[in-house]
Structures are given as structure tokens and as C-alpha cells.
Design an enzyme around this catalytic site. Structure first.
Site, short mmCIF file in Angstrom:
data_model
loop_
_atom_site.label_atom_id
_atom_site.label_comp_id
_atom_site.label_asym_id
_atom_site.label_seq_id
_atom_site.Cartn_x
_atom_site.Cartn_y
_atom_site.Cartn_z
N THR A 105 0.82 -1.21 0.00
CA THR A 105 0.00 0.00 0.00
C THR A 105 0.86 1.27 0.00
O THR A 105 1.37 1.65 -1.05
CB THR A 105 -1.02 -0.01 1.15
OG1 THR A 105 -0.35 0.01 2.41
CG2 THR A 105 -1.92 -1.23 1.07
N ALA A 148 0.47 -3.73 4.37
CA ALA A 148 -0.23 -2.48 4.62
C ALA A 148 0.74 -1.34 4.92
O ALA A 148 1.97 -1.51 4.92
CB ALA A 148 -1.22 -2.68 5.77
N HIS A 149 0.19 -0.18 5.19
CA HIS A 149 0.93 1.06 5.37
C HIS A 149 1.97 0.96 6.49
O HIS A 149 1.79 0.29 7.50
CB HIS A 149 -0.03 2.20 5.70
CG HIS A 149 -0.78 1.98 6.99
ND1 HIS A 149 -0.30 2.36 8.22
CD2 HIS A 149 -1.97 1.39 7.24
CE1 HIS A 149 -1.14 2.02 9.16
NE2 HIS A 149 -2.18 1.42 8.60
N ASP A 150 3.09 1.63 6.25
CA ASP A 150 4.14 1.85 7.26
C ASP A 150 4.80 0.57 7.76
O ASP A 150 5.43 0.56 8.82
CB ASP A 150 3.58 2.63 8.46
CG ASP A 150 3.01 3.97 8.04
OD1 ASP A 150 3.77 4.78 7.47
OD2 ASP A 150 1.81 4.22 8.26
#
Length: 217
Positions: free
Chosen positions: A126, A144-146
Site C-alpha cells: 500500500t 499495509a501502510h508503514d
């Protein structure tokens, strides 16, 4: 770029297909001209794999790269320990390690991919994900993010890594494993297929089950 694929197993054959597809997309992606495979199994030398020759072993690749003054290589091996060993063997060779990203993968804004990383079909990375060198993200993986993936991490098909998770160097997540938000997976650990990581996994262990717990030997 002329490249050699390291490994003629399943991932090697897949990498050949994806390199051909990436080349067909040029100029939208860097074209990769696969000149052959290398594999340390001498019985495979001189054979053809999907019309592409197995040229020699890893030592041959180092010599050929030096003779040419440079060559590209795609490390198509999933096992993190094996990946690191091969990279160390080839450290002195003049090799480029292109990133291979299948055109059906979604890679979002702010994502950094280290050298030699492979992103397989239908995977999603993402936003604001940091991925080290020689990571392998298999088919139908979601990151997913981060999230942070350090060098040599391997994610098997169907792995789900939630936001803010941290996967340390060389960890290996089995098919369908899940990592919840902000959890850590320790360096050179293995998470079994279908396991769910709900708290930190220590380095160097094998964790299985839901919730994932280290195996006691």
C-alpha cells in the site's frame, strides 16, 4: 539489461515468465533480457528450462560478470538463509540486482524497494512501506501502510501484514500467515503457514498457531 536468473526451481521459472512480461511492457518498465539460468546442481547444466539455457553455477556467474565488466542477476530463491549465502558469495562480482515487479502488483506511494527484491503477481504494497534488499513478496500477499521489511525477508503466498508491523532481517512467513498491526517478527525467525502473529515473535525461532507461539524443543 542482460540478466541471469539464479535458481531453476519453481520461483526461477516464475521469474523467467515475469521478466519476459516486464520486457514486453518497455518503456514502462526496465526491459530485462534473460540470457540464462545458473544453479549449483551440475546435473542441470546444459539443459533448457522453458527454452532458456542453464549456463553453469554461481561461480560461473561471478566469472562471467567479471569478463563482461558487469551483468544483472535475479535471485529467484525463497529461503532467506540461502539468499544471504549466495549474495555473500557474489559480493565481489560486478553484478546489478534489478527489482522485479509484476505488472499486476499494486505498489503505492512512498514505497521503497531494495535491490534484488521480487514482487509477485496480484500482491498489494500500500503506502509508505520500506522494504530492504532481496525481499521476496509472493503471489496474493498484502502489505499495509508503514510496514518495514528488512533484508532477505520472504513472504509466502497469501501472507497478510498489517499496518506498522516490523519484519526483521531474514524472517520467513509461511503461506497464509497474518501479522497484526505493529507486531514484530524477529530476525531469522520462521512463522508457520496459517499462523497469526498477535505479539512479538523472538528472533531465531519457529512460531506456529493462532496466536503464534514459539515451538519449545
Amino acid at each position: 539489461m542482460d540478466v541471469v536468473i539464479i535458481g531453476v526451481g519453481g520461483m526461477g521459472r516464475e521469474a523467467l515468465q515475469w521478466a519476459r512480461e516486464q520486457t514486453a511492457q518497455a518503456p514502462f518498465a526496465d526491459p530485462l533480457n534473460v540470457i540464462g539460468f545458473v544453479d549449483d546442481d551440475s546435473a542441470k547444466h546444459g539443459t533448457l528450462v522453458h527454452g532458456t539455457a542453464v549456463l553453469g553455477d554461481v561461480a560461473w556467474l561471478a566469472q562471467e560478470a567479471s569478463r563482461r565488466g558487469g551483468l544483472g542477476a535475479v535471485l529467484a530463491i525463497g529461503n532467506p538463509t540461502a539468499k544471504r549465502a549466495i549474495v555473500q558469495r557474489l559480493a565481489a562480482a560486478p553484478l546489478a540486482w534489478p527489482v522485479l515487479v509484476h505488472h499486476t502488483a499494486l505498489v503505492g506511494e512512498g514505497v521503497s524497494l531494495g535491490r534484488g527484491t521480487i514482487i509477485c503477481p496480484l500482491s498489494t504494497i500500500t503506502v509508505d512501506v520500506r522494504m530492504g534488499a532481496f525481499c521476496t513478496v509472493n503471489v496474493h500477499v498484502n502489505v499495509a501502510h508503514d510496514v518495514v521489511l528488512e533484508d532477505y525477508v520472504t513472504l509466502a503466498p497469501g501472507v497478510m501484514v498489517s499496518g506498522g508491523a516490523y519484519l526483521h532481517e531474514g524472517c520467513d512467513l509461511g503461506t497464509g500467515a497474518v501479522v497484526i498491526p505493529t507486531a514484530h517478527v524477529g530476525a531469522w525467525s520462521v512463522v508457520g503457514a496459517g499462523a497469526t502473529v498477535v505479539k512479538h515473535v523472538p528472533p531465531g525461532c519457529t512460531a506456529i498457531g493462532t496466536p503464534a507461539r514459539p515451538i519449545v524443543r
